[in-house]
Motif scaffolding. Structure first.
Motif, mmCIF file in Angstrom:
data_model
loop_
_atom_site.group_PDB
_atom_site.id
_atom_site.type_symbol
_atom_site.label_atom_id
_atom_site.label_comp_id
_atom_site.label_asym_id
_atom_site.label_seq_id
_atom_site.Cartn_x
_atom_site.Cartn_y
_atom_site.Cartn_z
ATOM 1 N N LEU A 296 81.134 48.638 30.831
ATOM 2 C CA LEU A 296 81.008 48.754 32.282
ATOM 3 C C LEU A 296 80.234 50.024 32.632
ATOM 4 O O LEU A 296 80.284 51.011 31.905
ATOM 5 N N THR A 298 80.124 52.547 35.791
ATOM 6 C CA THR A 298 80.745 52.911 37.060
ATOM 7 C C THR A 298 80.284 54.311 37.449
ATOM 8 O O THR A 298 80.445 55.268 36.683
ATOM 9 N N GLY A 325 85.249 44.929 35.227
ATOM 10 C CA GLY A 325 84.576 45.573 36.340
ATOM 11 C C GLY A 325 84.345 44.593 37.467
ATOM 12 O O GLY A 325 84.005 43.428 37.230
ATOM 13 N N ASP A 328 81.360 46.984 43.415
ATOM 14 C CA ASP A 328 81.864 48.021 44.313
ATOM 15 C C ASP A 328 80.673 48.707 44.969
ATOM 16 O O ASP A 328 79.730 49.130 44.288
ATOM 17 N N TRP A 331 80.596 52.562 43.742
ATOM 18 C CA TRP A 331 80.520 52.881 42.318
ATOM 19 C C TRP A 331 79.662 51.909 41.509
ATOM 20 O O TRP A 331 79.464 52.131 40.316
ATOM 21 N N GLN A 333 80.210 49.348 39.876
ATOM 22 C CA GLN A 333 81.330 48.588 39.333
ATOM 23 C C GLN A 333 82.579 49.454 39.426
ATOM 24 O O GLN A 333 82.538 50.645 39.102
ATOM 25 N N ALA A 334 83.655 48.862 39.875
ATOM 26 C CA ALA A 334 84.940 49.554 39.870
ATOM 27 C C ALA A 334 85.732 49.075 38.660
ATOM 28 O O ALA A 334 85.798 47.875 38.377
ATOM 29 N N VAL A 335 86.314 50.008 37.928
ATOM 30 C CA VAL A 335 87.125 49.669 36.759
ATOM 31 C C VAL A 335 88.477 49.150 37.254
ATOM 32 O O VAL A 335 89.164 49.821 38.037
ATOM 33 N N ARG A 368 90.353 52.133 39.026
ATOM 34 C CA ARG A 368 90.486 52.362 40.460
ATOM 35 C C ARG A 368 91.463 51.371 41.079
ATOM 36 O O ARG A 368 91.957 51.582 42.188
ATOM 37 N N SER A 403 86.710 50.686 47.417
ATOM 38 C CA SER A 403 86.786 51.656 46.339
ATOM 39 C C SER A 403 88.142 52.333 46.264
ATOM 40 O O SER A 403 88.297 53.343 45.631
#
Length: 406
Positions: A296, A298, A325, A328, A331, A333-335, A368, A403
């Protein structure tokens, strides 16, 4: 020269039929075998782009090279069907190397679908050892059915091959755990094994052996990080795992384009398979870090989901975890951590999850969002379906772009 290819039903209720077909395929007296879950062959092994001529369907591809004994249908992580051609010599080499590593042949319990390579190899090993595998009662995997089937084993030694989800369920069940401890070897593969799950199993007394491999290597070819006899492992310049040895597949059915991408020869004439997995070597012991295409990004930082999953497994409330992911706005990609709570424990607190992962791997890797589920979506022989998990996480979190939240 070529030989015929025949689709053979491979349900757990038709193991005798599959065994007979495999016996003839291995000794050359019958056609090559395509194990299938139903009575018909799967969808065509189609080429991925119009610029490549479509490959024939499995129904139309009625012949294979004469050294091929089995074609395993696999979609890998892409969802594009492909047929992996395995020779009789490769299947025998794999079975013999497994027996040598585990101290000799044994009777097997078959818990994995035989149309996939891990289940198929249980049937092949049993056939070559002159034993008959025991099959649990039909239906979804259940610890009580596992225990009942274990009681029907008659051999002096007993082996079983599991995926991590099955091991997790057995350890949470008294009867399943007791049955598990009677096995001389428990092969564990199909997906990354959380260290905490492995420690828990071994602390309980289970003879767990982690395996790494794929259809293209006749299943597991690296046990507890050490290659089986005849297998060679190396890392490429970009840390991709590469494998060589007598267990390698002949190639892909009707897909010379895939053959050219996956298989190469070095200057000594050794044929190597380049996998999609990243790894590292510690004193000759392989550690698989996860798939390169799972990484990913981010906030411009690369995060390996497998590393986050290993960190999550250290938390007492986490039974299973998959990290994905989701889109977002801030970001990229948000984890997101999708977790199954451990039986009898409360679901992990999102703040605790973030703090633990941040301490272990750094703040960019800290999820996140935390999504709690009763079970992870699976595919094939019990592997976690990351695509389905991503869809589940996206749906649970609502409109992409947020987010914050859990």
């Amino acid at each position: 020269m070529t030989r015929a290819l025949r689709a053979v039903p491979a349900g757990l209720d038709r193991v005798d039929e599959l065994t007979a077909a495999l016996r003839a395929a291995l000794d050359g007296s019958g056609p090559a075998v395509l194990p299938v879950a139903g009575a018909t062959a799967p969808a065509p092994f189609a080429a991925p782009a119009p610029s490549i001529a479509p490959a024939p369907s499995t129904a139309a591809a009625s012949t294979v090279p004469d050294d091929v004994a089995v074609v395993v249908a696999t979609s890998g992580s892409t969802g594009t069907p492909r047929g992996v051609m395995l020779s009789a010599g490769a299947l025998r080499a794999s079975a013999q190397a497994t027996d040598a590593r585990l101290g000799g042949p044994a009777q097997w319990l078959l818990t994995l679908p035989p149309e996939h390579v891990a289940g198929l190899q249980v049937v092949v090993r049993s056939l070559l050892a002159g034993t008959r595998p025991v099959v649990p009662a039909p239906g979804n995997f259940r610890p009580d059915a596992f225990a009942a089937a274990t009681a029907r084993l008659t051999g002096d030694r007993r082996f079983v091959s599991l995926v991590p989800t099955q091991l997790h369920r057995l350890l949470d069940d008294a009867a399943g755990r007791a049955a598990l401890l009677t096995y001389d070897a428990v092969l564990l593969g199909g997906a990354a094994t959380p260290p905490a799950l492995l420690s828990r199993a071994r602390d309980a007394g289970a003879a767990v052996v982690t395996t790494y491999g794929m259809s293209e290597t006749c299943g597991g070819c690296v046990y507890d990080g050490v290659p089986l006899d005849g297998v060679r492992v190396r890392l490429s310049a970009d840390d991709a795992v590469e494998l060589a040895g007598p267990v390698l597949a002949t190639g892909y059915l009707g897909r010379p384009d895939l053959d050219a991408d996956a298989f190469t020869f070095d200057h000594d004439g050794v044929r190597w398979l380049r996998t999609s997995d990243l790894g590292r070597s510690d004193g000759g012991r392989l550690t698989v870090l996860g798939r390169a295409d799972d990484v990913l990004v981010t906030g411009g930082v690369k995060v390996a989901p497998a590393a986050v999953e290993r960190a999550l497994a250290e938390l007492p409330g986490v039974g299973e975890a998959c990290v994905v992911g989701v889109p977002d706005a801030e970001w990229g990609q948000a984890v997101v951590a999708v977790v199954v709570p451990r039986a009898g424990r409360r679901a992990p607190d999102p703040a605790e999850v973030r703090a633990h992962v941040a301490r272990t791997l750094g703040s960019p890797a800290a999820p996140r969002h935390v999504v709690v589920v009763e079970g992870l979506p699976l595919r094939g022989p019990g592997k976690v379906d990351r695509r389905a998990v991503t869809d589940l996480a996206t749906a649970r979190l609502g409109r992409p772009g947020r987010s914050a939240g859990t």
